[in-house]
Scaffold this active site. Structure first.
Site, PDB file in Angstrom:
ATOM      1  N   CYS A  74      49.670  45.306  43.463  1.00 17.29           N
ATOM      2  CA  CYS A  74      50.180  44.065  42.874  1.00 17.29           C
ATOM      3  C   CYS A  74      51.652  43.861  43.193  1.00 17.29           C
ATOM      4  O   CYS A  74      52.151  42.740  43.167  1.00 17.29           O
ATOM      5  CB  CYS A  74      49.950  44.061  41.366  1.00 17.29           C
ATOM      6  SG  CYS A  74      50.657  45.500  40.536  1.00 17.29           S
ATOM      7  N   LYS A  91      38.209  51.866  30.053  1.00 16.53           N
ATOM      8  CA  LYS A  91      37.226  51.322  30.993  1.00 16.53           C
ATOM      9  C   LYS A  91      37.841  51.353  32.391  1.00 16.53           C
ATOM     10  O   LYS A  91      38.658  50.500  32.743  1.00 16.53           O
ATOM     11  CB  LYS A  91      36.852  49.895  30.614  1.00 16.53           C
ATOM     12  CG  LYS A  91      36.026  49.134  31.678  1.00 16.53           C
ATOM     13  CD  LYS A  91      34.672  49.772  31.901  1.00 16.53           C
ATOM     14  CE  LYS A  91      33.866  48.995  32.945  1.00 16.53           C
ATOM     15  NZ  LYS A  91      34.403  49.210  34.322  1.00 16.53           N
ATOM     16  N   SER A 106      58.434  50.883  41.457  1.00 18.88           N
ATOM     17  CA  SER A 106      57.726  51.597  40.397  1.00 18.88           C
ATOM     18  C   SER A 106      58.449  52.885  40.025  1.00 18.88           C
ATOM     19  O   SER A 106      58.800  53.686  40.896  1.00 18.88           O
ATOM     20  CB  SER A 106      56.300  51.918  40.840  1.00 18.88           C
ATOM     21  OG  SER A 106      55.591  50.744  41.148  1.00 18.88           O
ATOM     22  N   ALA A 160      37.792  51.014  36.576  1.00 19.54           N
ATOM     23  CA  ALA A 160      37.118  50.107  37.511  1.00 19.54           C
ATOM     24  C   ALA A 160      35.857  50.757  38.052  1.00 19.54           C
ATOM     25  O   ALA A 160      35.819  51.962  38.335  1.00 19.54           O
ATOM     26  CB  ALA A 160      38.050  49.745  38.661  1.00 19.54           C
ATOM     27  N   GLU A 191      49.208  43.229  32.745  1.00 16.97           N
ATOM     28  CA  GLU A 191      49.889  43.367  34.030  1.00 16.97           C
ATOM     29  C   GLU A 191      48.974  42.730  35.046  1.00 16.97           C
ATOM     30  O   GLU A 191      47.929  43.281  35.397  1.00 16.97           O
ATOM     31  CB  GLU A 191      50.146  44.841  34.329  1.00 16.97           C
ATOM     32  CG  GLU A 191      51.184  45.047  35.426  1.00 16.97           C
ATOM     33  CD  GLU A 191      50.551  45.212  36.783  1.00 16.97           C
ATOM     34  OE1 GLU A 191      50.578  44.218  37.560  1.00 16.97           O
ATOM     35  OE2 GLU A 191      50.035  46.284  37.086  1.00 16.97           O
ATOM     36  N   TRP A 197      41.112  49.323  40.414  1.00 17.02           N
ATOM     37  CA  TRP A 197      40.673  50.325  41.375  1.00 17.02           C
ATOM     38  C   TRP A 197      41.763  50.796  42.322  1.00 17.02           C
ATOM     39  O   TRP A 197      41.613  51.832  42.976  1.00 17.02           O
ATOM     40  CB  TRP A 197      39.521  49.766  42.218  1.00 17.02           C
ATOM     41  CG  TRP A 197      39.814  48.422  42.833  1.00 17.02           C
ATOM     42  CD1 TRP A 197      39.427  47.209  42.350  1.00 17.02           C
ATOM     43  CD2 TRP A 197      40.586  48.152  44.013  1.00 17.02           C
ATOM     44  NE1 TRP A 197      39.903  46.199  43.157  1.00 17.02           N
ATOM     45  CE2 TRP A 197      40.620  46.753  44.193  1.00 17.02           C
ATOM     46  CE3 TRP A 197      41.232  48.959  44.946  1.00 17.02           C
ATOM     47  CZ2 TRP A 197      41.279  46.137  45.246  1.00 17.02           C
ATOM     48  CZ3 TRP A 197      41.913  48.357  46.006  1.00 17.02           C
ATOM     49  CH2 TRP A 197      41.925  46.961  46.147  1.00 17.02           C
ATOM     50  N   ASN A 198      42.867  50.056  42.435  1.00 20.82           N
ATOM     51  CA  ASN A 198      43.795  50.351  43.528  1.00 20.82           C
ATOM     52  C   ASN A 198      44.665  51.581  43.293  1.00 20.82           C
ATOM     53  O   ASN A 198      45.107  52.220  44.241  1.00 20.82           O
ATOM     54  CB  ASN A 198      44.654  49.128  43.869  1.00 20.82           C
ATOM     55  CG  ASN A 198      45.397  48.583  42.669  1.00 20.82           C
ATOM     56  OD1 ASN A 198      45.054  48.852  41.515  1.00 20.82           O
ATOM     57  ND2 ASN A 198      46.428  47.796  42.919  1.00 20.82           N
ATOM     58  N   GLU A 217      47.612  36.000  46.623  1.00 20.72           N
ATOM     59  CA  GLU A 217      47.859  37.425  46.765  1.00 20.72           C
ATOM     60  C   GLU A 217      46.949  37.971  47.868  1.00 20.72           C
ATOM     61  O   GLU A 217      45.729  37.959  47.736  1.00 20.72           O
ATOM     62  CB  GLU A 217      47.584  38.124  45.436  1.00 20.72           C
ATOM     63  CG  GLU A 217      48.100  39.534  45.354  1.00 20.72           C
ATOM     64  CD  GLU A 217      48.018  40.110  43.953  1.00 20.72           C
ATOM     65  OE1 GLU A 217      48.737  41.086  43.681  1.00 20.72           O
ATOM     66  OE2 GLU A 217      47.242  39.589  43.129  1.00 20.72           O
TER      67      GLU A 217
END
Length: 491
Positions: free
Chosen positions: A300, A190, A455, A192, A266, A166-167, A396
């Site tokens: 993450c 699929k 990223s 979230a 991941e 979802w993030n 986390e």
């Protein structure tokens, strides 16, 4: 952190056009879910914003039917044709950047600055893999013994099951869809349950670009375990790519082992942020604000533990604290820097971690103000005096909390940094030689050296240890959806 001064422009017509109540996409047809609908909540207001089709295992099977039927024609298309279609998807995403950003802010809660950045990042995967799709990779040559020639080529894995968190509801979908399609695979997605709307919007843009029916299929729903298990037990599904927690990743790996399914995982992170004595403290604070507070720390790759050398810890803490106290917390439409946590459960988890750390001796050194609101807002916080055995350093956090630990000796630092089951991302600030020396000894798949962001679609994203298997982005991301075949030819 950059504050968005533009007002949020959530277009009701854009949301309505998604027809989320018929949000199961199978073979080019949007349809209701077999289990009815589920509601999507805006975490900034706790208000219900949409009723989305609730897919089931029956819908999951139908999606595979469509993907398997579309696979031969899609994989046989010339790479240039697939490339042109991916380029068109990028153009459409950039055309709709404001609507997509508003949609992300609506269902995820992140600031508009973060949401717009995510859309641009997500679209870039379609450009990168449009370019990679037309770059053939193979080999040809004589065998050492003579008499034969060896041809090495690559074929699409087949139907790929993609499971996203979802993030980053746009970027996590496109980072999987783009390389899969470039490789010639068809997909079942699929998204979230917390943030399905963005995936529906991206899927509609993929169809608008001209990607054939059945190549991309989407099954939103609350029964994630049932849907994904259905895919993993289907002989036609030859690939699963999952982004999410390490705990769920372990479960999926066990299920994938039963059929030896090609997997990409991941998973969780616990990123250290190291500031050496030679660091430019101003630059380190700027990087920390990005590495920690982008998306409110719900990433993450977010910096989870701050290890600051004793020589600069006082200056770093003061400057970081001052920057944190200036952060504006609130709903995206108010131009805020920091949005809410995704749910009440997430809020309780972050609160518990901080409360436990404070009870064990940590000190709240700096904190931003939080407006009175119904949303799941947690105040961006800087903690000092954090005990070495605090769960805050081992779990986390997934929230806007920066625990600071003081270090003196490099070997002691590295022992603490690497004392974790995770190894996704890390950050190091210092004079280049010292920073590289430390970075190369950190057990992490990605290290930002004097920068707070790792990223990049052109770079291989992924971790070591229990942070994952495989890579996304770069050429490596395409290879995750390809099987190697060699032909031994009599000569």
């Amino acid at each position: 952190m950059t504050t968005s001064t533009q007002p949020m422009n959530t277009q009701p017509s854009y949301l309505e056009a998604l027809e989320p109540g018929s949000g199961v996409l199978v073979g080019g047809r949007w349809r209701p879910g077999a289990a009815g609908v589920f509601t999507v909540e805006n975490p900034a207001t706790r208000e219900h914003v949409a009723a989305v089709a609730d897919g089931t295992t029956e819908d999951a099977t139908a999606a595979v039917d469509a993907a398997a039927e579309a696979l031969p024609a899609w994989s046989a298309l010339p790479p240039r044709t697939r490339s042109d279609l991916l380029s068109r998807v990028r153009e459409l995403m950039l055309r709709d950047v404001d609507d997509l950003a508003a949609l992300i802010a609506l269902e995820n809660g992140k600031s508009l600055t973060d949401a717009r950045g995510e859309v641009a990042y997500a679209a870039e995967f379609f450009r990168w893999y449009a370019e990679e799709a037309v770059r053939p990779h193979g080999d040809f040559g004589p065998s050492p013994a003579g008499g034969t020639r060896t041809i090495v080529t690559h074929k699409p894995v087949g139907v790929a099951a993609l499971v996203t968190p979802w993030n980053f509801p746009a970027a996590m979908a496109t980072r999987k869809i783009a390389p899969a399609l470039a490789a010639g695979c068809t997909v079942v997605l699929k998204p979230a349950a917390e943030t399905p709307l963005t995936a529906l919007a991206v899927a509609r843009l993929i169809a608008e670009a001209g990607v054939p029916d059945g190549v991309v299929n989407v099954v939103p729903g609350r029964d994630a375990a049932g849907i994904v298990s259905t895919w993993l037990t289907d002989q036609r599904v030859r690939k699963i790519s999952f982004t999410g927690s390490t705990g769920v990743g372990r479960i999926l790996l066990r299920q994938a082992a039963d059929r030896v399914v090609n997997t990409s995982m991941e998973l969780g992170g616990n990123a250290p942020f190291v500031v050496t004595s030679s660091a430019d403290v101003t630059a380190a604070v700027e990087g920390a604000m990005v590495a920690k507070f982008r998306n409110g720390g719900q990433a993450c790759t977010a910096a989870n533990r701050f290890y600051v050398h004793a020589d600069v810890v006082e200056e770093f803490t003061a400057r970081l604290g001052a920057a944190v106290e200036k952060l504006r917390v609130g709903p995206a439409e108010q131009g805020s820097d920091i949005g809410p946590l995704i749910s009440e459960k997430a809020y309780a988890t972050v609160t518990g971690l901080v409360d436990d750390a404070v009870a064990a001796g940590a000190v709240i050194a700096h904190r931003a103000e939080v407006p009175t609101t119904e949303g799941y807002f947690y105040a961006p916080t800087v903690l000092t005096g954090v005990p070495a055995d605090s769960p805050l350093l081992r779990e986390e956090i997934f929230g806007p909390v920066a625990p600071i630990v003081v270090w003196n000796e490099t070997e002691e630092l590295l022992a603490a940094v690497n004392d974790t089951e995770f190894g996704l991302a890390a950050y190091v600030y210092g004079e280049m030689g010292e920073a590289l020396h430390v970075a190369e000894r950190i057990d992490a798949g990605m290290v930002g050296v004097n920068r707070g962001l790792v990223s990049d679609p052109s770079a291989p994203f992924g971790g070591v240890k229990q942070s994952g298997i495989g890579r996304e982005g770069a050429r490596a991301g395409l290879e995750e959806y390809l099987e190697t075949q060699y032909l031994s030819v009599a000569w």
